[in-house]
Design an enzyme around this catalytic site. Structure first.
Site, mmCIF file in Angstrom:
data_model
loop_
_atom_site.group_PDB
_atom_site.id
_atom_site.type_symbol
_atom_site.label_atom_id
_atom_site.label_comp_id
_atom_site.label_asym_id
_atom_site.label_seq_id
_atom_site.Cartn_x
_atom_site.Cartn_y
_atom_site.Cartn_z
ATOM 1 N N TRP A 147 -0.907 -5.875 -1.959
ATOM 2 C CA TRP A 147 0.421 -6.001 -2.550
ATOM 3 C C TRP A 147 0.403 -5.891 -4.069
ATOM 4 O O TRP A 147 1.428 -5.628 -4.677
ATOM 5 C CB TRP A 147 1.033 -7.355 -2.172
ATOM 6 C CG TRP A 147 0.097 -8.514 -2.385
ATOM 7 C CD1 TRP A 147 -0.697 -9.102 -1.437
ATOM 8 C CD2 TRP A 147 -0.181 -9.203 -3.614
ATOM 9 N NE1 TRP A 147 -1.449 -10.115 -2.004
ATOM 10 C CE2 TRP A 147 -1.144 -10.200 -3.337
ATOM 11 C CE3 TRP A 147 0.301 -9.078 -4.915
ATOM 12 C CZ2 TRP A 147 -1.650 -11.053 -4.312
ATOM 13 C CZ3 TRP A 147 -0.196 -9.933 -5.897
ATOM 14 C CH2 TRP A 147 -1.157 -10.910 -5.592
ATOM 15 N N ASN A 148 -0.748 -6.082 -4.718
ATOM 16 C CA ASN A 148 -0.733 -6.144 -6.179
ATOM 17 C C ASN A 148 -0.531 -4.781 -6.832
ATOM 18 O O ASN A 148 0.114 -4.668 -7.870
ATOM 19 C CB ASN A 148 -1.999 -6.832 -6.702
ATOM 20 C CG ASN A 148 -3.271 -6.151 -6.249
ATOM 21 O OD1 ASN A 148 -3.310 -5.476 -5.220
ATOM 22 N ND2 ASN A 148 -4.339 -6.319 -7.009
ATOM 23 N N LYS A 171 -0.859 0.578 6.951
ATOM 24 C CA LYS A 171 -0.165 -0.708 7.022
ATOM 25 C C LYS A 171 -0.114 -1.316 5.620
ATOM 26 O O LYS A 171 -1.108 -1.828 5.124
ATOM 27 C CB LYS A 171 -0.861 -1.697 7.962
ATOM 28 C CG LYS A 171 0.041 -2.929 8.245
ATOM 29 C CD LYS A 171 -0.709 -4.181 8.592
ATOM 30 C CE LYS A 171 -1.103 -4.971 7.386
ATOM 31 N NZ LYS A 171 0.025 -5.637 6.679
ATOM 32 N N PRO A 172 1.046 -1.261 4.972
ATOM 33 C CA PRO A 172 1.151 -1.902 3.662
ATOM 34 C C PRO A 172 1.174 -3.418 3.820
ATOM 35 O O PRO A 172 1.381 -3.938 4.916
ATOM 36 C CB PRO A 172 2.496 -1.383 3.125
ATOM 37 C CG PRO A 172 3.295 -1.072 4.351
ATOM 38 C CD PRO A 172 2.298 -0.620 5.390
ATOM 39 N N GLY A 223 -8.398 -6.206 0.230
ATOM 40 C CA GLY A 223 -7.929 -7.580 0.362
ATOM 41 C C GLY A 223 -9.051 -8.548 0.038
ATOM 42 O O GLY A 223 -10.035 -8.195 -0.613
ATOM 43 N N SER A 224 -8.915 -9.764 0.528
ATOM 44 C CA SER A 224 -9.893 -10.800 0.214
ATOM 45 C C SER A 224 -11.147 -10.637 1.063
ATOM 46 O O SER A 224 -11.107 -10.047 2.151
ATOM 47 C CB SER A 224 -9.290 -12.183 0.479
ATOM 48 O OG SER A 224 -9.138 -12.395 1.873
ATOM 49 N N GLU A 245 -12.706 -2.981 0.017
ATOM 50 C CA GLU A 245 -12.590 -3.291 -1.408
ATOM 51 C C GLU A 245 -11.993 -4.688 -1.481
ATOM 52 O O GLU A 245 -10.831 -4.894 -1.139
ATOM 53 C CB GLU A 245 -11.711 -2.262 -2.112
ATOM 54 C CG GLU A 245 -11.870 -2.280 -3.629
ATOM 55 C CD GLU A 245 -10.936 -3.259 -4.305
ATOM 56 O OE1 GLU A 245 -11.376 -4.416 -4.515
ATOM 57 O OE2 GLU A 245 -9.812 -2.889 -4.607
ATOM 58 N N GLU A 382 -12.552 -15.819 -7.338
ATOM 59 C CA GLU A 382 -11.506 -14.983 -7.896
ATOM 60 C C GLU A 382 -10.249 -15.821 -8.080
ATOM 61 O O GLU A 382 -9.712 -16.374 -7.131
ATOM 62 C CB GLU A 382 -11.228 -13.786 -6.976
ATOM 63 C CG GLU A 382 -10.308 -12.759 -7.598
ATOM 64 C CD GLU A 382 -10.179 -11.517 -6.737
ATOM 65 O OE1 GLU A 382 -10.113 -10.408 -7.302
ATOM 66 O OE2 GLU A 382 -10.134 -11.640 -5.507
#
Length: 511
Positions: A147-148, A171-172, A223-224, A245, A382
């Site tokens: 989302w960022n 898939k956003p 994502g995480s 990533e 993070e």
């Protein structure tokens, strides 16, 4: 892939509501696509992908450049969607679009050159063969986006996968579904006749899991690390290749002869831009002790002038994801309790506001920490907020050791008076990408691969490596003539095979 949206179920389908992160105002309703919906999208993609892969590279290039031109024409609309769903300032969304256009253009224009077949040498035992390597499209690539940066980041997979001849099911994030839908709609306008080639499915964790289990030929995830492990477990059941990533804890190293004004300006932008919600943003700084105090003064001076908000004079927007303020508060509080200082922000600084909610709601004021113990969460986890920790080190060697001690290894930056010495320091860093005398310089160069290792994930997007990541190399040999001694035939006499072995052995003992 956290399921935090407002969901409701009708007799035919479930929907969720996307919201403005600054105000909570509803933006739009989107369907929650389940396993059957995802399976249909993959099936349509596979059919369209066969025709897409059969096109000459020049035709695919022309189609993708048509999409690029349409995205450029509709830049205002796409940037407005990004700004609405993420809360970032419109100018930041426009910059994201400019970088996206550069990358899509590069992928479209270079795929044919990078992926065309090439001849390879065969060596003496196979001298009767000609040999080549071709790069074949994988088929259907699944992409789970963040989302960022809801356009730039996933397009590093979407654009490159399409350029390599694949279909894509995207898939956003559930926080930015409208932006993903708009991208697909514009693709359909620019590339008619290939329905299903680029499809968007919307939803939260369940939709992502369905895509991972759908039989796609590769899944690219951003994502995480925790979510990546869960998605990877699903992919492992079908041996679906996986590209991850997963963020970073990127460091900036500042040497004694660095331009401190340039370093401070870059650190503030890299740490606070997009409210610190950048996977390769600046979270740690290691400055040689001789310049540490002067650097801190410059960073604090610049950061103090920045204001989060929604108005035209706001430097950055809100935290997009609910609950992220709690993470920022925990990291800052733990650092202060461990003895760190806070020359800007921090709950114990005189007259300062709560760093997690300085003005109420999801807006976070800048926080600058100093002398943070290396085992604090602010140095090891993070943060993904507008904070930065600046620690003094004895020398460059110590800065390199501390930088490399992180379990993350995505990006880094070096500020140094000598460009040559800066590049030498960069070569010592365990990071996938390093900028010298700038931050995030690599993000604007489409030809450079991007990715990390450790908890930052694995695999590469962008550049030639990014194009090849969405193909399968196929090795081909063609027999040109019968060999003098055929070592792969039962009809060849044993004595002839023995002579061939002896000759080859003799040659290799003397080379």
């Amino acid at each position: 892939m956290t399921d935090t949206g407002t969901h409701r179920r009708t007799p035919s389908t479930a929907t969720f509501t996307s919201r403005d992160p600054a105000t909570g105002r509803p933006l739009a309703e989107h369907p929650v696509h389940g396993p059957e919906d995802v399976a249909r999208a993959v099936e349509r993609g596979r059919a369209a992908g066969v025709r897409w892969a059969a096109l000459p590279a020049a035709r695919r290039r022309a189609h993708l450049l048509s999409w690029k031109r349409l995205l450029a024409s509709e830049l205002d609309a796409v940037a407005a969607s990004v700004a609405a769903e993420t809360g970032k300032p419109l100018q930041d969304a426009e910059l994201e679009m400019l970088l996206t256009l550069e990358h899509l253009s590069w992928a479209a224009r270079n795929a044919g050159r990078v992926l065309r077949g090439r001849r390879v040498r065969t060596g003496l035992p196979a001298s009767n063969q000609s040999a080549s390597v071709v790069h074949r499209p994988l088929g259907v690539v699944g992409v789970i986006g963040p989302w960022n940066y809801p356009v730039y980041t996933p397009m590093g997979s979407i654009g490159y996968a399409l350029a390599a001849g694949n279909a894509v099911v995207f898939k956003p994030s559930e926080y930015t579904p409208g932006t993903g839908v708009l991208l697909a709609r514009l693709f359909e306008r620019a590339v008619p006749g290939f329905a299903g080639l680029f499809t968007v499915v919307t939803g939260a964790a369940g939709t992502g899991a369905a895509l991972a289990a759908s039989g796609v030929d590769k899944l690219a995830f951003t994502g995480s690390p925790g979510t990546a492990r869960k998605v990877m477990e699903v992919c492992a059941r079908s041996l679906t290749p996986f590209l991850a990533e997963c963020g970073g804890k990127d460091a900036v190293l500042v040497t004694a002869d660095a331009d401190l004004d340039a370093a401070a300006d870059a650190i503030v932008w890299g740490a606070l831009g997009n409210a610190g919600q950048t996977c390769a943003g600046v979270e740690r700084v290691y400055a040689v002790r001789a310049v540490h105090a002067r650097l801190c003064d410059r960073v604090v001076e610049r950061a103090r002038a920045l204001r989060p908000g929604t108005g035209p004079d706001a430097a950055y927007g809100p935290l997009t994801m609910p609950g992220q303020g709690d993470v920022v508060r925990r990291h800052v509080d733990a650092a202060l309790a461990a003895g760190a200082g806070a020359p800007l922000g921090g709950t114990d600084a005189p007259g300062s506001a709560d760093p997690a909610e300085p003005s109420g709601g999801p807006f976070v004021a800048p926080v600058v920490l100093v002398d943070v113990p290396e085992d604090c969460p602010a140095m090891t986890e993070e943060t993904f907020g507008p904070t930065v920790a600046i620690n003094a080190v004895a020398d460059v060697d110590e800065a390199v050791r501390r930088t490399n001690a992180s379990r993350y290894a995505l990006g880094a930056a070096v500020f140094c008076g000598s460009r040559r010495e800066g590049a030498a320091i960069a070569s010592r860093l365990r990071a996938g990408a390093v900028s010298v005398n700038s931050v995030l310089g690599f993000a604007a160069v489409p030809a450079l691969p991007f990715g990390g290792s450790g908890d930052s994930g694995f695999g590469r997007i962008h550049g030639a490596e990014g194009l090849r990541a969405f193909t399968a190399p196929q090795s081909v040999t063609v027999r040109r003539f019968a060999p003098p001694v055929d070592l792969t035939s039962f009809a060849t006499p044993s004595a002839a095979k023995a002579r061939a072995v002896a000759l080859t052995r003799w040659l290799h003992t003397r080379r």
